[in-house]
Design a protein around this motif. Structure first.
Motif, PDB file in Angstrom:
ATOM      1  N   ILE A 134       0.800  -1.229   0.000  1.00  0.00           N
ATOM      2  CA  ILE A 134       0.000   0.000   0.000  1.00  0.00           C
ATOM      3  C   ILE A 134       0.833   1.280   0.000  1.00  0.00           C
ATOM      4  N   LEU A 135       2.152   1.149   0.277  1.00  0.00           N
ATOM      5  CA  LEU A 135       2.941   2.364   0.454  1.00  0.00           C
ATOM      6  C   LEU A 135       3.964   2.516  -0.655  1.00  0.00           C
ATOM      7  N   ASP A 136       3.931   3.634  -1.309  1.00  0.00           N
ATOM      8  CA  ASP A 136       4.936   3.965  -2.309  1.00  0.00           C
ATOM      9  C   ASP A 136       6.162   4.508  -1.576  1.00  0.00           C
ATOM     10  N   MET A 137       7.253   3.749  -1.618  1.00  0.00           N
ATOM     11  CA  MET A 137       8.442   4.128  -0.850  1.00  0.00           C
ATOM     12  C   MET A 137       9.055   5.438  -1.329  1.00  0.00           C
ATOM     13  N   SER A 138       8.619   5.913  -2.481  1.00  0.00           N
ATOM     14  CA  SER A 138       9.173   7.173  -2.975  1.00  0.00           C
ATOM     15  C   SER A 138       8.777   8.353  -2.090  1.00  0.00           C
ATOM     16  N   GLY A 148      24.223  21.046 -13.159  1.00  0.00           N
ATOM     17  CA  GLY A 148      25.261  20.391 -13.935  1.00  0.00           C
ATOM     18  C   GLY A 148      24.634  19.377 -14.876  1.00  0.00           C
ATOM     19  N   SER A 149      25.318  19.087 -15.964  1.00  0.00           N
ATOM     20  CA  SER A 149      24.790  18.128 -16.937  1.00  0.00           C
ATOM     21  C   SER A 149      25.902  17.273 -17.549  1.00  0.00           C
ATOM     22  N   GLY A 150      27.076  17.300 -16.896  1.00  0.00           N
ATOM     23  CA  GLY A 150      28.217  16.544 -17.415  1.00  0.00           C
ATOM     24  C   GLY A 150      28.367  15.185 -16.769  1.00  0.00           C
ATOM     25  N   THR A 151      29.603  14.722 -16.707  1.00  0.00           N
ATOM     26  CA  THR A 151      29.899  13.392 -16.170  1.00  0.00           C
ATOM     27  C   THR A 151      29.493  13.268 -14.716  1.00  0.00           C
ATOM     28  N   ARG A 152      29.747  14.290 -13.930  1.00  0.00           N
ATOM     29  CA  ARG A 152      29.396  14.240 -12.505  1.00  0.00           C
ATOM     30  C   ARG A 152      27.884  14.138 -12.310  1.00  0.00           C
ATOM     31  N   ALA A 153      27.155  14.943 -13.039  1.00  0.00           N
ATOM     32  CA  ALA A 153      25.696  14.900 -12.943  1.00  0.00           C
ATOM     33  C   ALA A 153      25.172  13.539 -13.366  1.00  0.00           C
ATOM     34  N   ASN A 154      25.779  12.964 -14.384  1.00  0.00           N
ATOM     35  CA  ASN A 154      25.353  11.648 -14.871  1.00  0.00           C
ATOM     36  C   ASN A 154      25.611  10.565 -13.820  1.00  0.00           C
ATOM     37  N   ARG A 155      26.693  10.710 -13.039  1.00  0.00           N
ATOM     38  CA  ARG A 155      26.956   9.757 -11.962  1.00  0.00           C
ATOM     39  C   ARG A 155      25.837   9.772 -10.929  1.00  0.00           C
ATOM     40  N   ILE A 156      25.362  10.970 -10.572  1.00  0.00           N
ATOM     41  CA  ILE A 156      24.266  11.072  -9.604  1.00  0.00           C
ATOM     42  C   ILE A 156      22.986  10.493 -10.190  1.00  0.00           C
ATOM     43  N   SER A 160      20.755   7.488  -8.556  1.00  0.00           N
ATOM     44  CA  SER A 160      19.346   7.658  -8.196  1.00  0.00           C
ATOM     45  C   SER A 160      18.487   6.499  -8.690  1.00  0.00           C
ATOM     46  N   ARG A 161      18.952   5.802  -9.734  1.00  0.00           N
ATOM     47  CA  ARG A 161      18.169   4.695 -10.301  1.00  0.00           C
ATOM     48  C   ARG A 161      18.348   3.382  -9.546  1.00  0.00           C
ATOM     49  N   LYS A 162      19.261   3.357  -8.589  1.00  0.00           N
ATOM     50  CA  LYS A 162      19.448   2.142  -7.796  1.00  0.00           C
ATOM     51  C   LYS A 162      18.296   1.990  -6.807  1.00  0.00           C
ATOM     52  N   PRO A 163      17.838   0.755  -6.563  1.00  0.00           N
ATOM     53  CA  PRO A 163      16.683   0.549  -5.672  1.00  0.00           C
ATOM     54  C   PRO A 163      16.891   1.110  -4.274  1.00  0.00           C
ATOM     55  N   PHE A 167      16.911   9.171  -2.787  1.00  0.00           N
ATOM     56  CA  PHE A 167      16.522  10.454  -3.371  1.00  0.00           C
ATOM     57  C   PHE A 167      15.990  10.271  -4.787  1.00  0.00           C
ATOM     58  N   ILE A 168      15.277  11.284  -5.247  1.00  0.00           N
ATOM     59  CA  ILE A 168      14.742  11.342  -6.610  1.00  0.00           C
ATOM     60  C   ILE A 168      15.249  12.630  -7.255  1.00  0.00           C
ATOM     61  N   VAL A 169      15.768  12.522  -8.455  1.00  0.00           N
ATOM     62  CA  VAL A 169      16.232  13.709  -9.169  1.00  0.00           C
ATOM     63  C   VAL A 169      15.049  14.337  -9.899  1.00  0.00           C
ATOM     64  N   SER A 170      14.711  15.566  -9.490  1.00  0.00           N
ATOM     65  CA  SER A 170      13.572  16.252 -10.107  1.00  0.00           C
ATOM     66  C   SER A 170      13.957  16.980 -11.390  1.00  0.00           C
ATOM     67  N   GLY A 171      15.255  17.216 -11.579  1.00  0.00           N
ATOM     68  CA  GLY A 171      15.667  17.892 -12.801  1.00  0.00           C
ATOM     69  C   GLY A 171      17.150  18.207 -12.795  1.00  0.00           C
ATOM     70  N   PHE A 172      17.645  18.572 -13.982  1.00  0.00           N
ATOM     71  CA  PHE A 172      19.036  18.976 -14.161  1.00  0.00           C
ATOM     72  C   PHE A 172      19.054  20.350 -14.829  1.00  0.00           C
ATOM     73  N   VAL A 173      20.024  21.152 -14.438  1.00  0.00           N
ATOM     74  CA  VAL A 173      20.196  22.465 -15.057  1.00  0.00           C
ATOM     75  C   VAL A 173      21.604  22.538 -15.629  1.00  0.00           C
TER      76      VAL A 173
END
Length: 462
Positions: A134-138, A148-156, A160-163, A167-173
């Motif tokens: 019943i609970l969405d763990m998100s 950032g949108s380079g290699t470092r940002a891509n690492r984060i 974030s996609r790991k179970p 955290f959830i990434v809401s966006g990149f600038v």
């Protein structure tokens, strides 16, 4: 995450742990009432028996932590969780039986303990099924915005996609720092008001993942964002919190200098640690002495050479000392005298040696080094001087791991398999630096409890 005694704990884990503790106390109380009704005894109220109820709940909660019930695997798999819960309850019952012998009246009756144990298994599994359904763990995860949108940002983004991510990434600038690897990033020039953009996204944290800060760091905007109550963090501190290690690919000397940690004002913690080491090493030497002698005899019977061996290691502040271990390899394992990494399925390891390595029995004689003060129970693994000389030239900040006493077990040992290469040593160094930076007695206790999991499920032992 919540920071407890300088160590970060995910909100879902803290929530589930507190819920489990309440359920265990409830199971003990209901079992008491049930048994009292069966024998026609007045049950009274929970205020009449706080000792038995809470000793049961606390013992089982500690056992749950020790066997890894709150680890990633158990949080993702009900079958995995069930196995660990049963083992935890079994260990706790053994401990409570010893406690009942030494402190009569502080624990539940044996018949009540049986009811409480069975009901605990049912309740702990039921709550995991219900929460998973019943609970969405998100809802427990923090929403962040990445600058950032380079290699470092891509690492984060990958993290974030790991179970187990918290955290959830809401966006990149994209901050005009070069080619964008994250294609979903919004260009800074397309955002009229960056602080308002942060508010509109409803994020609780902004993380700086810039490849080059020169001419890319929006100082005025970050100041406004900070004053609105949104946390602003650099990538190195963010990764330290999320992964439980110091990321060597993103840190620099100034980060070590200006970040918190490596506190000199922990004299009381040092006294506690040394006192704990003395008491525990004495008990370990007394109670495991017969086991060590038994395996020493088996080692002598299996292969030529002494049952014990001394080996030089590097300790606190780079000082050298000798550790004592049960021999797990052939006596001629290093005929040339040159240090050689142990490998998986190493042919130099004897049959008895393979077993005592898996269950860590070969490490027990090191309790003597703990008693003499050359080691601690918890700390970075002491390495051989040849390896240290080599590793210090190949990776930054390696010498900083020697700012704390080496240990029999440690943060790296419970989080990463046995290291047998330069790359393994680099990963383990990241965990060792986290421990050296964030040491508290709480972290030591957590590591000692988790060592039980490593002994019971010896993944990666060589």
């Amino acid at each position: 995450m919540i920071r407890l005694f300088k160590h970060y704990i995910p909100y879902p884990v803290l929530f589930l742990g507190l819920l489990d503790l309440c359920l265990l106390a409830f199971a003990a109380e209901m079992s008491w009432v049930l048994r009292a009704s069966q024998i026609g005894m007045d049950a009274g109220t929970i205020y009449d028996r706080p000792g038995p109820i809470f000793s049961f709940a606390l013992a089982l909660e500690i056992a749950l932590i020790a066997v890894g019930v709150y680890g990633t695997e158990a949080l993702q798999s009900l079958r995995f969780a069930a196995a660990r819960i049963i083992v935890a309850i079994s260990l706790a019952i053994i401990f409570l039986s010893i406690l009942a012998f030494t402190l009569p009246g502080i624990t539940l009756w044996r018949s009540i303990s049986l009811y409480a144990m069975l009901s605990s298994i049912f309740l702990l599994m039921a709550v995991r099924v219900i929460l998973g359904t019943i609970l969405d763990m998100s809802v427990f995860k923090r929403r962040i915005l990445i600058l950032g949108s380079g290699t470092r940002a891509n690492r984060i983004a990958k993290l974030s996609r790991k179970p187990e991510s918290g955290f959830i990434v809401s966006g990149f600038v994209s901050m005009n720092e070069g080619p964008a690897i994250v294609k979903t990033a919004i260009k800074r020039s397309e955002i009229d008001d960056l602080p308002q953009h942060v508010i509109d996204l409803g994020v609780s944290e902004v993380v700086l993942a810039l490849e080059e800060r020169r001419n890319s760091l929006p100082v005025a905007d970050l100041l406004t964002i900070k004053t609105t109550g949104v946390h602003v963090n650099d990538m190195s501190s963010f990764l330290e919190r999320e992964t439980g290690r110091v990321d060597l690919d993103s840190v620099n000397p100034s980060w070590f200098i200006f970040s918190d940690g490596f506190s000199s004002g922990r004299r009381l913690s040092t006294v506690f640690k040394r006192s704990f080491d003395i008491v525990l090493s004495l008990l370990l030497l007394i109670f495991t002495g017969p086991i060590v002698l038994l395996f020493a005899a088996l080692i002598k019977m299996e292969s030529r050479g002494g049952a014990f061996f001394k080996q030089e290691r590097v300790g606190l502040y780079g000082q050298k000392f000798n550790i004592l271990k049960l021999r797990s390899m052939r006596a001629d394992a290093e005929v040339s005298g040159k240090a050689v990494w142990a490998s998986e399925n190493d042919p130099r390891i004897t049959k008895i040696g393979r077993f005592i390595r898996k269950v860590r029995i070969d490490e027990l004689p090191q309790a003597w080094s703990v008693l003499t003060g050359e080691m601690s129970f918890v700390g970075p693994r002491p390495e051989r001087p040849q390896f240290v000389d080599d590793l210090q030239t190949k990776m930054p900040f390696y010498a900083e791991r020697h700012m704390v006493k080496p240990g029999i077990t440690g943060w790296a040992q419970i989080n990463y398999p046995y290291g047998a290469s330069i790359e393994d040593s680099r990963h383990k160094l990241e965990y060792d630096l986290y421990y050296a930076k964030n040491y508290t007695p709480f972290l030591d206790i957590l590591i000692l409890l988790q060592t039980i999991r490593v002994v019971l499920w010896p993944e990666g032992a060589r």
